[in-house]
Enzyme design. Sequence first.
Site, PDB file in Angstrom:
ATOM      1  N   HIS A  18     -62.189  -3.440  33.206  1.00  0.00           N
ATOM      2  CA  HIS A  18     -62.311  -4.897  33.061  1.00  0.00           C
ATOM      3  C   HIS A  18     -63.689  -5.303  32.540  1.00  0.00           C
ATOM      4  O   HIS A  18     -63.802  -6.298  31.812  1.00  0.00           O
ATOM      5  CB  HIS A  18     -61.990  -5.593  34.389  1.00  0.00           C
ATOM      6  CG  HIS A  18     -60.563  -5.415  34.807  1.00  0.00           C
ATOM      7  ND1 HIS A  18     -60.122  -5.508  36.103  1.00  0.00           N
ATOM      8  CD2 HIS A  18     -59.450  -5.138  34.063  1.00  0.00           C
ATOM      9  CE1 HIS A  18     -58.816  -5.299  36.152  1.00  0.00           C
ATOM     10  NE2 HIS A  18     -58.387  -5.063  34.924  1.00  0.00           N
ATOM     11  N   HIS A  41     -49.304  -3.569  29.590  1.00  0.00           N
ATOM     12  CA  HIS A  41     -48.929  -3.205  30.963  1.00  0.00           C
ATOM     13  C   HIS A  41     -49.764  -4.099  31.877  1.00  0.00           C
ATOM     14  O   HIS A  41     -50.839  -3.718  32.338  1.00  0.00           O
ATOM     15  CB  HIS A  41     -49.220  -1.734  31.249  1.00  0.00           C
ATOM     16  CG  HIS A  41     -48.432  -0.779  30.397  1.00  0.00           C
ATOM     17  ND1 HIS A  41     -48.658  -0.614  29.053  1.00  0.00           N
ATOM     18  CD2 HIS A  41     -47.405   0.052  30.711  1.00  0.00           C
ATOM     19  CE1 HIS A  41     -47.809   0.279  28.576  1.00  0.00           C
ATOM     20  NE2 HIS A  41     -47.030   0.710  29.552  1.00  0.00           N
ATOM     21  N   SER A 100     -56.180  -7.865  34.661  1.00  0.00           N
ATOM     22  CA  SER A 100     -56.550  -8.070  33.251  1.00  0.00           C
ATOM     23  C   SER A 100     -55.983  -9.372  32.663  1.00  0.00           C
ATOM     24  O   SER A 100     -56.676 -10.017  31.864  1.00  0.00           O
ATOM     25  CB  SER A 100     -56.120  -6.854  32.417  1.00  0.00           C
ATOM     26  OG  SER A 100     -54.777  -6.501  32.678  1.00  0.00           O
ATOM     27  N   GLU A 118     -44.755  -6.864  31.193  1.00  0.00           N
ATOM     28  CA  GLU A 118     -44.728  -6.245  32.518  1.00  0.00           C
ATOM     29  C   GLU A 118     -43.271  -5.960  32.871  1.00  0.00           C
ATOM     30  O   GLU A 118     -42.446  -6.865  32.870  1.00  0.00           O
ATOM     31  CB  GLU A 118     -45.392  -7.169  33.542  1.00  0.00           C
ATOM     32  CG  GLU A 118     -45.265  -6.715  34.994  1.00  0.00           C
ATOM     33  CD  GLU A 118     -45.720  -5.286  35.259  1.00  0.00           C
ATOM     34  OE1 GLU A 118     -46.851  -4.931  34.908  1.00  0.00           O
ATOM     35  OE2 GLU A 118     -44.909  -4.504  35.819  1.00  0.00           O
ATOM     36  N   ASP A 143     -40.724  -3.891  27.811  1.00  0.00           N
ATOM     37  CA  ASP A 143     -41.495  -2.659  27.622  1.00  0.00           C
ATOM     38  C   ASP A 143     -42.724  -2.900  26.726  1.00  0.00           C
ATOM     39  O   ASP A 143     -42.592  -3.344  25.580  1.00  0.00           O
ATOM     40  CB  ASP A 143     -40.558  -1.625  26.988  1.00  0.00           C
ATOM     41  CG  ASP A 143     -41.266  -0.323  26.675  1.00  0.00           C
ATOM     42  OD1 ASP A 143     -42.295  -0.030  27.312  1.00  0.00           O
ATOM     43  OD2 ASP A 143     -40.790   0.398  25.772  1.00  0.00           O
ATOM     44  N   GLY A 144     -43.890  -2.553  27.254  1.00  0.00           N
ATOM     45  CA  GLY A 144     -45.133  -2.749  26.509  1.00  0.00           C
ATOM     46  C   GLY A 144     -45.213  -1.916  25.242  1.00  0.00           C
ATOM     47  O   GLY A 144     -45.838  -2.324  24.261  1.00  0.00           O
ATOM     48  N   ASP A 164     -52.559  -0.115  29.295  1.00  0.00           N
ATOM     49  CA  ASP A 164     -53.011   0.307  30.630  1.00  0.00           C
ATOM     50  C   ASP A 164     -51.819   0.738  31.490  1.00  0.00           C
ATOM     51  O   ASP A 164     -51.501   0.106  32.498  1.00  0.00           O
ATOM     52  CB  ASP A 164     -53.757  -0.893  31.259  1.00  0.00           C
ATOM     53  CG  ASP A 164     -54.339  -0.566  32.620  1.00  0.00           C
ATOM     54  OD1 ASP A 164     -54.553   0.620  32.913  1.00  0.00           O
ATOM     55  OD2 ASP A 164     -54.589  -1.521  33.386  1.00  0.00           O
TER      56      ASP A 164
HETATM   57  N1  SAM Z   1     -53.458  -4.026  33.305  1.00  0.00           N
HETATM   58  C1  SAM Z   1     -53.468  -4.350  34.732  1.00  0.00           C
HETATM   59  C2  SAM Z   1     -54.880  -4.725  35.137  1.00  0.00           C
HETATM   60  O1  SAM Z   1     -55.828  -4.197  34.537  1.00  0.00           O
HETATM   61  O2  SAM Z   1     -55.032  -5.551  36.037  1.00  0.00           O
HETATM   62  C3  SAM Z   1     -52.954  -3.200  35.568  1.00  0.00           C
HETATM   63  C4  SAM Z   1     -51.682  -2.620  35.110  1.00  0.00           C
HETATM   64  S1  SAM Z   1     -51.051  -1.301  36.084  1.00  0.00           S
HETATM   65  C5  SAM Z   1     -52.170   0.003  35.814  1.00  0.00           C
HETATM   66  C6  SAM Z   1     -49.658  -0.800  35.135  1.00  0.00           C
HETATM   67  C7  SAM Z   1     -48.498  -1.784  35.148  1.00  0.00           C
HETATM   68  O3  SAM Z   1     -47.558  -1.404  34.136  1.00  0.00           O
HETATM   69  C8  SAM Z   1     -47.698  -1.831  36.431  1.00  0.00           C
HETATM   70  O4  SAM Z   1     -47.698  -3.144  36.940  1.00  0.00           O
HETATM   71  C9  SAM Z   1     -46.275  -1.384  36.052  1.00  0.00           C
HETATM   72  O5  SAM Z   1     -45.270  -2.101  36.750  1.00  0.00           O
HETATM   73  C10 SAM Z   1     -46.255  -1.726  34.572  1.00  0.00           C
HETATM   74  N2  SAM Z   1     -45.335  -0.932  33.701  1.00  0.00           N
HETATM   75  C11 SAM Z   1     -44.926   0.357  33.842  1.00  0.00           C
HETATM   76  N3  SAM Z   1     -44.249   0.751  32.745  1.00  0.00           N
HETATM   77  C12 SAM Z   1     -44.257  -0.306  31.872  1.00  0.00           C
HETATM   78  C13 SAM Z   1     -43.764  -0.497  30.552  1.00  0.00           C
HETATM   79  N4  SAM Z   1     -43.121   0.486  29.898  1.00  0.00           N
HETATM   80  N5  SAM Z   1     -43.965  -1.695  29.964  1.00  0.00           N
HETATM   81  C14 SAM Z   1     -44.605  -2.704  30.618  1.00  0.00           C
HETATM   82  N6  SAM Z   1     -45.104  -2.569  31.870  1.00  0.00           N
HETATM   83  C15 SAM Z   1     -44.945  -1.382  32.490  1.00  0.00           C
END
Ligand code: SAM
Length: 279
Positions: A18, A41, A100, A118, A143-144, A164
């Site tokens: 961050h 993500h 984030s 997400e 999906d990201g 992320d």
């Molecule tokens: N970016 C956030 C932050 O810095 O505060 C933290 C994110 S955390 C490490 C990863 C997130 O990705 C989780 O909330 C999970 O549910 C989500 N996730 C997992 N696979 C995903 C995908 N294919 N597409 C989008 N989100 C996904």
Amino acid sequence: MNYRHAYHAGNFADVMKHATLTLALEHLKQKEKPFFALDTHAGAGMTDLGGIEAQKTGEFRDGIARVLAHAAPHEALAPYLAALKALGCEGESPTRYPGSPLIARHLMREGDRLSLCELHPDDAAALRALFRRDPQTRVHESDGYAALKAMLPPRERRGLVLIDPPYEGRDEFERVAAGIAEATARWAGGTYIVWYPVKDPSVSGAFLDRLEREGPAKTLMAELYIRGSEDPSRLSGSGLVIVNPPWTLPERLTSLFDWLADVLAQDPGARGRVEWLQK
Ligand code: SAM
């Protein structure tokens, strides 16, 4: 999908990620032209540090709480700490930690846009609630990695992508490398910040070797180790791959990550490491 970021919110990895995100966004704000930010993500947006998950691990105590308790934080942390304060995270015993999406949103101006992906339904619902009245932010329960195809290049032609993922699956490093290749082929001029865990250095090392061999030009690697001892069951550090970093970033991160290594150390092997993978 078992991963829940609330267990880890505000830990050393969030701090380095961050802090770097705020520096890159501050750089984009040096020009008046609007920018686009994509968080592939995104997580839930805000974590209650008094909640069961954060209390169970207590990771934030050896992360953001140590930084907030420091009498003289590194100068490069100024925009990050200002964002945290504005979002209600301050003092030696912080009670909440923004993710984030909220940090990025705090740094945006009128005209800038933010897209959040997400997949977890609860976290996506939390994001929708946070941003329901915000015309500049779109939440996608999708999906990201698909967004790297669908949303790039953005019409602004300037901006940043944060990738992320949780690295739950064995193939996540593979998906990330493929995602970087796909995204930079579509939009070569964007800044990309990609977080990765360092548990077994041979696994993260293979990912970096691949980017060094066949990754995009102008790619920086910045790692923060909080311990020198290697135990593949837990993080010894984490890293960021940064494509098209702002020109001042390598020097600033070198100094900042050395400082963070001192403040967040778990053993004497803590250190920072910033290197170009491709110049
Ligand atoms: N970016 C956030 C932050 O810095 O505060 C933290 C994110 S955390 C490490 C990863 C997130 O990705 C989780 O909330 C999970 O549910 C989500 N996730 C997992 N696979 C995903 C995908 N294919 N597409 C989008 N989100 C996904």
